[in-house]
Design a protein around this motif. Sequence first.
Motif, PDB file in Angstrom:
ATOM      1  N   ILE A  13       0.862  -1.183   0.000  1.00  0.00           N
ATOM      2  CA  ILE A  13       0.000   0.000   0.000  1.00  0.00           C
ATOM      3  C   ILE A  13       0.898   1.231   0.000  1.00  0.00           C
ATOM      4  O   ILE A  13       1.642   1.454   0.961  1.00  0.00           O
ATOM      5  N   TYR A  31       1.435  -4.002   3.821  1.00  0.00           N
ATOM      6  CA  TYR A  31       0.957  -4.861   2.742  1.00  0.00           C
ATOM      7  C   TYR A  31      -0.458  -5.307   3.056  1.00  0.00           C
ATOM      8  O   TYR A  31      -0.805  -5.540   4.211  1.00  0.00           O
ATOM      9  N   GLN A  32      -1.280  -5.445   2.010  1.00  0.00           N
ATOM     10  CA  GLN A  32      -2.654  -5.900   2.183  1.00  0.00           C
ATOM     11  C   GLN A  32      -2.850  -7.231   1.477  1.00  0.00           C
ATOM     12  O   GLN A  32      -2.505  -7.391   0.305  1.00  0.00           O
ATOM     13  N   ASP A  33      -3.404  -8.178   2.204  1.00  0.00           N
ATOM     14  CA  ASP A  33      -3.796  -9.470   1.644  1.00  0.00           C
ATOM     15  C   ASP A  33      -5.208  -9.739   2.150  1.00  0.00           C
ATOM     16  O   ASP A  33      -5.400 -10.202   3.276  1.00  0.00           O
ATOM     17  N   ASN A  77      -8.317  -8.985   4.040  1.00  0.00           N
ATOM     18  CA  ASN A  77      -8.590  -8.119   5.196  1.00  0.00           C
ATOM     19  C   ASN A  77      -7.444  -8.107   6.195  1.00  0.00           C
ATOM     20  O   ASN A  77      -7.606  -7.622   7.308  1.00  0.00           O
ATOM     21  N   THR A  78      -6.293  -8.643   5.814  1.00  0.00           N
ATOM     22  CA  THR A  78      -5.130  -8.669   6.698  1.00  0.00           C
ATOM     23  C   THR A  78      -4.101  -7.659   6.228  1.00  0.00           C
ATOM     24  O   THR A  78      -3.715  -7.643   5.055  1.00  0.00           O
ATOM     25  N   LEU A  79      -3.672  -6.815   7.149  1.00  0.00           N
ATOM     26  CA  LEU A  79      -2.566  -5.893   6.886  1.00  0.00           C
ATOM     27  C   LEU A  79      -1.326  -6.463   7.555  1.00  0.00           C
ATOM     28  O   LEU A  79      -1.371  -6.874   8.715  1.00  0.00           O
ATOM     29  N   SER A 126       1.021  -7.547  12.251  1.00  0.00           N
ATOM     30  CA  SER A 126      -0.149  -7.573  11.384  1.00  0.00           C
ATOM     31  C   SER A 126      -1.368  -7.023  12.121  1.00  0.00           C
ATOM     32  O   SER A 126      -1.355  -6.867  13.345  1.00  0.00           O
ATOM     33  N   LEU A 158      -6.905   4.300   4.521  1.00  0.00           N
ATOM     34  CA  LEU A 158      -6.232   3.750   5.694  1.00  0.00           C
ATOM     35  C   LEU A 158      -5.383   4.845   6.304  1.00  0.00           C
ATOM     36  O   LEU A 158      -4.649   5.537   5.585  1.00  0.00           O
ATOM     37  N   ILE A 183      -7.100   1.749   0.276  1.00  0.00           N
ATOM     38  CA  ILE A 183      -7.175   0.290   0.201  1.00  0.00           C
ATOM     39  C   ILE A 183      -8.575  -0.078  -0.283  1.00  0.00           C
ATOM     40  O   ILE A 183      -9.523   0.694  -0.132  1.00  0.00           O
ATOM     41  N   LEU A 227     -11.560  -2.943  -0.006  1.00  0.00           N
ATOM     42  CA  LEU A 227     -12.085  -4.076   0.749  1.00  0.00           C
ATOM     43  C   LEU A 227     -13.325  -4.620   0.064  1.00  0.00           C
ATOM     44  O   LEU A 227     -14.034  -3.938  -0.594  1.00  0.00           O
TER      45      LEU A 227
END
Length: 126
Positions: free
Chosen positions: A29, A56-58, A60-62, A94, A111, A124, A126
């Motif tokens: 991000i 980093y975004q994967d 809903n996990t940062l 995280s 964010l 970001i 979602l």
Amino acid sequence: MNKLQIVTIGLAATTVSMNAAALEDGLLIPLNIGHFEPTIPTFPVPKSPIQIPLVYQDGNTLTFGSYIGACTLQLRDADGDVVYETVVAAGATSAILPDATLLGGAGTYELRLIFGDYYFYGDITL
């Protein structure tokens, strides 16, 4: 092989492995920096550069790719309203974000990572 070729090959291998590790953490991000205007100015103003954290975004996990101190994490909707806020502990690696249906629907959110008078922000999805 001469020394220059060996160093070049070594740097190339390091770059490839770092990019592969970044892909494992999710999508980077890009963050910008903002500053709140304090009501009471503090002196002296820090002269060292501010290090922008790697996030980093994967889904809903940062994932934080660099050490971060304690901060407040916010998600803001298109109107600038805070729809989610939580505290991230110093040294956390995280943070799990709520499902988009709990925030008002899927879409793009801002964010914010707030550290006192400074904050880092980026969009970001979602």
